[in-house]
Motif scaffolding. Structure first.
Motif: not given
Length: 368
Positions: A82-104
């Motif tokens: 995971v990359n929680l720090k980077a994700w937290g900077k743009s949590l609502l962006s489509v690209s971040t949400l895609q990365r979160v879903v893929t990791a999960w």
């Protein structure tokens, strides 16, 4: 073991997820517990959820993150990042949400029987619970109290050192304690041929021979011994015939320049990737530094350590499993507050004391 586990039939997990996201020293402190789990359940599929920047501690760069274990990924069968720090900077962006879903999806599709949170924080306990594992283990008194609400099995941690505490929590997964036999985790770190070759070439170019690693950096200011004193130590070690290499990471360039200048040519700065640092540390005769990840790497690789401690308690966070001398002033008060100012007690430790400790560790009295 806590009342949450006592009297229950705990079936050994066929698929086990370890959750320890960061940081370098804390990941290294978790390795003995995972090593013990591997010994207890040699046929189990063990995965690890970790921050991307620390994945090299488990798997050599560019190598498959799952599949048959090898020298490139010796301990775990699967590495989830995971990359929680980077994700937290743009949590609502489509690209971040895609990365979160893929990791999960990657974690949940592994279908783990049990998850073991050895970080004890909300940011680790929640992913452990949401992993899909039917049982989630964690310490009864974690670092962040609300984290325990996400566990289905709470274990009373035992021991003074954090490594011992992690081992005691891991023991909840098998019926009988493993005993007190020491664990050698040196081979649990990846062996990467290209990194080994790069380090060998750089050392040859420097003509290093026997060398000590000096590490002036640390996680926050109060844990840092003055950089110039590392240069003084390098000069003292040079008088003993020992070359010094100054290790540094991102953001520590100013520290290492000050140490290098103070060394008068006795030390050379060398920046490494994590994989290269593992290779470099394997070759070192001695390590000198504060409470920081590279020190704990050296201890795990059985390199003798001179530890320079201030606000953190060496009984809990000191070098473990290797020959060591820890210097700490009686004036230092144990605190994990991330103070930027230097610890007053730590400032009372002179370079001569550090050189003396290094000389003692290198002497025949210590079996060198």
């Amino acid at each position: 073991m806590s009342s949450d586990t006592a009297g229950l039939d705990i079936t050994p997990a066929k698929k086990l997820l370890i959750v320890r996201l960061s940081a370098m020293g804390d990941v290294i402190h978790t390795l003995p517990a995972v090593h013990a789990l591997r010994e207890a359940f040699p046929d189990a599929h063990i995965g690890w959820l970790i921050e991307e920047r620390w994945a090299e501690l488990l798997c050599a760069p560019g190598m498959p993150r799952r599949g048959a274990r090898s020298a490139l990924r010796p301990l775990v069968d699967e590495v989830h990042t995971v990359n929680l720090k980077a994700w937290g900077k743009s949590l609502l962006s489509v690209s971040t949400l895609q990365r979160v879903v893929t990791a999960w999806n990657d974690v949940r599709e592994a279908d783990y029987d049990a998850a073991l949170d050895l970080q004890g924080a909300m940011r680790s306990a929640v992913p452990a619970r949401l992993s899909g594992a039917r049982v989630v283990y964690g310490a009864a008194e974690p670092r962040e109290s609300p984290a325990s609400l996400w566990y289905t099995r709470r274990v009373v941690a035992r021991g003074r050192h954090v490594i011992e505490q992690n081992l005691s929590v891991a023991e909840a997964l098998w019926e009988h304690p493993r005993g007190s036999a020491p664990l050698d985790i040196a081979d649990d770190f990846p062996h990467h041929a290209q990194a080994e070759e790069r380090v060998t070439r750089r050392l040859a170019e420097d003509g290093a021979g026997d060398f000590t690693i000096l590490n002036p950096g640390a996680g926050w200011g109060a844990k840092r011994w003055p950089a110039e004193r590392y240069g003084e130590v390098a000069r003292g070690l040079a008088n003993l015939g020992m070359r010094s290499i100054l290790n540094y990471g991102p953001g520590e360039e100013e520290l290492v320049r000050a140490a290098e200048a103070a060394s008068g040519g006795a030390a050379r700065a060398m920046s490494c990737t994590i994989t290269e640092l593992i290779a470099l540390t394997r070759r070192a005769r001695l390590f000198v530094g504060g409470d920081t990840g590279p020190l704990h790497l050296a201890a795990a690789l059985r390199v003798p350590v001179v530890g320079i401690y201030g606000p953190t308690d060496p009984a809990r966070n000191g070098p473990y499993g290797t020959r060591s001398i820890v210097l700490r002033s009686e004036e230092s008060v144990t605190s994990h507050a991330r103070q930027a100012e230097a610890d007053e007690g730590m400032l009372g430790i002179g370079s001569a004391a550090v050189v003396g400790a290094a000389r003692d560790l290198m002497s025949s009295d210590f079996g060198s």
